[in-house]
Design a protein around this motif. Structure first.
Motif, PDB file in Angstrom:
ATOM      1  N   SER A   1      49.236  46.320  24.285  1.00 22.27           N
ATOM      2  CA  SER A   1      47.819  46.706  24.292  1.00 22.27           C
ATOM      3  C   SER A   1      46.999  45.793  25.190  1.00 22.27           C
ATOM      4  CB  SER A   1      47.260  46.695  22.864  1.00 22.27           C
ATOM      5  OG  SER A   1      47.395  45.406  22.287  1.00 22.27           O
ATOM      6  N   ASP A   2      47.310  44.480  25.160  1.00 26.52           N
ATOM      7  CA  ASP A   2      46.610  43.529  26.032  1.00 26.52           C
ATOM      8  C   ASP A   2      46.927  43.815  27.501  1.00 26.52           C
ATOM      9  OD1 ASP A   2      45.534  42.278  23.827  1.00 26.52           O
ATOM     10  OD2 ASP A   2      47.073  40.731  23.741  1.00 26.52           O
ATOM     11  N   ARG A   3      48.189  44.151  27.760  1.00 20.69           N
ATOM     12  CA  ARG A   3      48.596  44.442  29.130  1.00 20.69           C
ATOM     13  C   ARG A   3      47.890  45.677  29.676  1.00 20.69           C
ATOM     14  NH1 ARG A   3      53.834  45.170  28.326  1.00 20.69           N
ATOM     15  NH2 ARG A   3      53.953  47.381  28.887  1.00 20.69           N
ATOM     16  N   LEU A   4      47.766  46.719  28.839  1.00 26.32           N
ATOM     17  CA  LEU A   4      47.075  47.935  29.270  1.00 26.32           C
ATOM     18  C   LEU A   4      45.592  47.670  29.503  1.00 26.32           C
ATOM     19  CD1 LEU A   4      48.743  50.644  26.981  1.00 26.32           C
ATOM     20  CD2 LEU A   4      49.196  50.174  29.394  1.00 26.32           C
ATOM     21  N   PHE A   5      45.003  46.815  28.664  1.00 22.48           N
ATOM     22  CA  PHE A   5      43.595  46.465  28.856  1.00 22.48           C
ATOM     23  C   PHE A   5      43.407  45.728  30.170  1.00 22.48           C
ATOM     24  CE2 PHE A   5      40.001  43.559  28.484  1.00 22.48           C
ATOM     25  CZ  PHE A   5      38.994  44.438  28.108  1.00 22.48           C
ATOM     26  N   ARG A   6      44.314  44.813  30.492  1.00 23.99           N
ATOM     27  CA  ARG A   6      44.221  44.068  31.753  1.00 23.99           C
ATOM     28  C   ARG A   6      44.393  45.008  32.945  1.00 23.99           C
ATOM     29  NH1 ARG A   6      47.515  38.498  31.919  1.00 23.99           N
ATOM     30  NH2 ARG A   6      46.643  38.633  34.015  1.00 23.99           N
ATOM     31  N   LEU A   7      45.270  45.996  32.791  1.00 20.92           N
ATOM     32  CA  LEU A   7      45.453  46.960  33.868  1.00 20.92           C
ATOM     33  C   LEU A   7      44.183  47.776  34.084  1.00 20.92           C
ATOM     34  CD1 LEU A   7      47.106  48.473  35.957  1.00 20.92           C
ATOM     35  CD2 LEU A   7      48.134  49.814  34.097  1.00 20.92           C
ATOM     36  N   LEU A   8      43.555  48.216  32.998  1.00 24.91           N
ATOM     37  CA  LEU A   8      42.287  48.947  33.120  1.00 24.91           C
ATOM     38  C   LEU A   8      41.238  48.098  33.824  1.00 24.91           C
ATOM     39  CD1 LEU A   8      41.449  50.921  29.828  1.00 24.91           C
ATOM     40  CD2 LEU A   8      41.487  51.793  32.162  1.00 24.91           C
ATOM     41  N   GLN A   9      41.148  46.835  33.429  1.00 22.60           N
ATOM     42  CA  GLN A   9      40.149  45.960  34.041  1.00 22.60           C
ATOM     43  C   GLN A   9      40.441  45.747  35.521  1.00 22.60           C
ATOM     44  OE1 GLN A   9      37.366  45.095  32.947  1.00 22.60           O
ATOM     45  NE2 GLN A   9      36.740  43.600  34.472  1.00 22.60           N
ATOM     46  N   ALA A  10      41.723  45.633  35.885  1.00 20.80           N
ATOM     47  CA  ALA A  10      42.096  45.484  37.291  1.00 20.80           C
ATOM     48  C   ALA A  10      41.717  46.733  38.081  1.00 20.80           C
ATOM     49  CB  ALA A  10      43.596  45.210  37.410  1.00 20.80           C
ATOM     50  N   LEU A  11      41.941  47.898  37.498  1.00 16.53           N
ATOM     51  CA  LEU A  11      41.561  49.150  38.169  1.00 16.53           C
ATOM     52  C   LEU A  11      40.055  49.256  38.342  1.00 16.53           C
ATOM     53  CD1 LEU A  11      44.061  51.585  36.407  1.00 16.53           C
ATOM     54  CD2 LEU A  11      43.919  51.193  38.880  1.00 16.53           C
ATOM     55  N   ARG A  12      39.312  48.697  37.398  1.00 23.19           N
ATOM     56  CA  ARG A  12      37.850  48.730  37.499  1.00 23.19           C
ATOM     57  C   ARG A  12      37.345  47.803  38.599  1.00 23.19           C
ATOM     58  NH1 ARG A  12      37.579  47.437  31.350  1.00 23.19           N
ATOM     59  NH2 ARG A  12      37.644  49.473  30.349  1.00 23.19           N
ATOM     60  N   SER A  13      37.954  46.621  38.692  1.00 22.62           N
ATOM     61  CA  SER A  13      37.341  45.552  39.487  1.00 22.62           C
ATOM     62  C   SER A  13      37.896  45.390  40.894  1.00 22.62           C
ATOM     63  CB  SER A  13      37.476  44.221  38.734  1.00 22.62           C
ATOM     64  OG  SER A  13      38.832  43.929  38.456  1.00 22.62           O
ATOM     65  N   LEU A  14      39.154  45.759  41.142  1.00 24.37           N
ATOM     66  CA  LEU A  14      39.733  45.558  42.464  1.00 24.37           C
ATOM     67  C   LEU A  14      39.285  46.651  43.429  1.00 24.37           C
ATOM     68  CD1 LEU A  14      43.382  44.571  41.438  1.00 24.37           C
ATOM     69  CD2 LEU A  14      41.571  43.057  42.266  1.00 24.37           C
ATOM     70  N   PRO A  15      39.158  46.336  44.728  1.00 24.02           N
ATOM     71  CA  PRO A  15      38.794  47.351  45.725  1.00 24.02           C
ATOM     72  C   PRO A  15      39.802  48.499  45.702  1.00 24.02           C
ATOM     73  CG  PRO A  15      38.673  45.147  46.669  1.00 24.02           C
ATOM     74  CD  PRO A  15      39.318  44.996  45.333  1.00 24.02           C
ATOM     75  N   GLN A  16      39.274  49.719  45.651  1.00 22.00           N
ATOM     76  CA  GLN A  16      40.138  50.888  45.522  1.00 22.00           C
ATOM     77  C   GLN A  16      40.244  51.650  46.831  1.00 22.00           C
ATOM     78  OE1 GLN A  16      38.994  53.202  42.051  1.00 22.00           O
ATOM     79  NE2 GLN A  16      38.831  51.383  40.784  1.00 22.00           N
ATOM     80  N   PRO A  17      41.399  52.316  47.080  1.00 18.18           N
ATOM     81  CA  PRO A  17      42.576  52.373  46.203  1.00 18.18           C
ATOM     82  C   PRO A  17      43.327  51.046  46.200  1.00 18.18           C
ATOM     83  CG  PRO A  17      43.024  53.476  48.271  1.00 18.18           C
ATOM     84  CD  PRO A  17      41.575  53.094  48.318  1.00 18.18           C
ATOM     85  N   VAL A  18      43.893  50.701  45.044  1.00 16.91           N
ATOM     86  CA  VAL A  18      44.611  49.444  44.902  1.00 16.91           C
ATOM     87  C   VAL A  18      46.102  49.740  44.764  1.00 16.91           C
ATOM     88  CG1 VAL A  18      44.098  49.463  42.421  1.00 16.91           C
ATOM     89  CG2 VAL A  18      44.820  47.359  43.497  1.00 16.91           C
ATOM     90  N   THR A  19      46.900  48.999  45.470  1.00 14.71           N
ATOM     91  CA  THR A  19      48.332  49.268  45.492  1.00 14.71           C
ATOM     92  C   THR A  19      48.986  48.883  44.167  1.00 14.71           C
ATOM     93  OG1 THR A  19      48.917  47.089  46.355  1.00 14.71           O
ATOM     94  CG2 THR A  19      48.401  48.820  47.970  1.00 14.71           C
ATOM     95  N   ALA A  20      50.142  49.485  43.913  1.00 10.55           N
ATOM     96  CA  ALA A  20      50.899  49.166  42.703  1.00 10.55           C
ATOM     97  C   ALA A  20      51.327  47.697  42.717  1.00 10.55           C
ATOM     98  CB  ALA A  20      52.110  50.082  42.586  1.00 10.55           C
ATOM     99  N   ALA A  21      51.697  47.201  43.897  1.00 10.02           N
ATOM    100  CA  ALA A  21      52.112  45.795  43.993  1.00 10.02           C
ATOM    101  C   ALA A  21      50.977  44.856  43.594  1.00 10.02           C
ATOM    102  CB  ALA A  21      52.582  45.491  45.412  1.00 10.02           C
ATOM    103  N   ARG A  22      49.745  45.169  44.044  1.00  5.10           N
ATOM    104  CA  ARG A  22      48.599  44.321  43.684  1.00  5.10           C
ATOM    105  C   ARG A  22      48.312  44.412  42.193  1.00  5.10           C
ATOM    106  NH1 ARG A  22      45.929  40.971  42.453  1.00  5.10           N
ATOM    107  NH2 ARG A  22      43.888  40.280  43.184  1.00  5.10           N
ATOM    108  N   LEU A  23      48.415  45.600  41.611  1.00  5.20           N
ATOM    109  CA  LEU A  23      48.185  45.756  40.175  1.00  5.20           C
ATOM    110  C   LEU A  23      49.248  45.023  39.364  1.00  5.20           C
ATOM    111  CD1 LEU A  23      47.183  49.528  40.068  1.00  5.20           C
ATOM    112  CD2 LEU A  23      45.689  47.582  39.552  1.00  5.20           C
ATOM    113  N   ALA A  24      50.507  45.100  39.836  1.00  7.57           N
ATOM    114  CA  ALA A  24      51.585  44.406  39.136  1.00  7.57           C
ATOM    115  C   ALA A  24      51.361  42.892  39.172  1.00  7.57           C
ATOM    116  CB  ALA A  24      52.927  44.764  39.766  1.00  7.57           C
TER     117      ALA A  24
END
Length: 239
Positions: A4-27
């Motif tokens: 659950s913490d990991r999914l929350f961090r992923l959501l926050q990364a999708l919100r805050s990083l310049p989009q589109p954001v690569t899978a490598a950057r999200l990982a």
């Protein structure tokens, strides 16, 4: 890390990083393998998040499951960007990070047109002279206020005299150049202002003054507004 913490961090990364954001950057941001990252994106999609993109092209969060849709006028967006920009220049890294997170969360809930207005807002904040970060942990000081716990501080006055004070912290005031602690001083048996850049050490102790902080703060602010503080208190910020 819990899923659950990991999914929350992923959501926050999708919100805050310049989009589109690569899978490598999200990982990298969420500290997982690419394989786990793809599974997590599928999990967010299954939970209702609308995430555009696919492997090799990058991802973009277009509808956030965690936040309700927001509607702001153009002027309200300018006010939000300006206000949060001020927070980022307060010389406190913890608050600056919180301001970035708030802005990314708000932006993620806006329609595309308003998102662009937020990203390219007309109003901006710039400070030629950055406020220096205090030597003490302001986060701990804030925690003492929230918990209504007494603290012991070592304080240096304008003349270089050192003293140890046990105080009841009531609030933090962000002035143009300095941060100021509003408190009840047990040594002086009265309300006092302490410049935070003159506090050399801070210790949170077990003594609680709950639930007196709010009424005490109101009383002190009323005294300040009425001009009833003594000469010593009035000069604290001038020296």
């Amino acid at each position: 890390m819990a899923r659950s913490d990991r999914l929350f961090r992923l959501l926050q990364a999708l919100r805050s990083l310049p989009q589109p954001v690569t899978a490598a950057r999200l990982a990298e941001e969420t500290c997982v393998s690419l394989r786990s990252l793809y599974r997590d994106i599928d999990s967010l999609r299954a939970a209702g998040a609308v995430i555009d993109g696919e492997r090799g092209f990058g991802y973009r969060l277009t509808e956030d499951i965690a936040l309700p849709p927001q509607t702001f006028t153009r002027l309200e967006i300018e006010a939000l960007v300006l206000g949060l920009g001020e927070v980022r220049h307060m010389g406190e890294p913890e608050l600056a990070q919180a301001a970035e997170a708030v802005l990314s969360k708000i932006t993620a809930t806006l329609p595309d047109r308003l998102q662009q207005q937020t990203i390219h807002a007309v109003s901006q904040v710039h400070r030629f002279e950055q406020r220096s970060a205090p030597d003490i942990d302001v986060g701990l000081l804030r925690e003492a206020c929230w918990q209504e716990r007494a603290i012991v501080i070592d304080y240096v006055d304008a003349d270089g005299r050192h003293s140890e004070r046990r105080v009841l912290p009531l609030g933090i005031v962000y002035l143009e150049r300095v941060l100021v602690l509003l408190a009840w001083c047990s040594l002086r048996q009265g309300y006092r202002k302490f410049r935070i850049d003159r506090i050399t050490s801070l210790e949170l102790i077990e003594e609680s003054f709950r639930p007196r902080r709010v009424p005490m703060l109101r009383e002190y602010i009323a005294q300040l507004n009425a001009g009833k503080e003594n000469a010593t208190t009035q000069n604290v910020l001038r020296r």
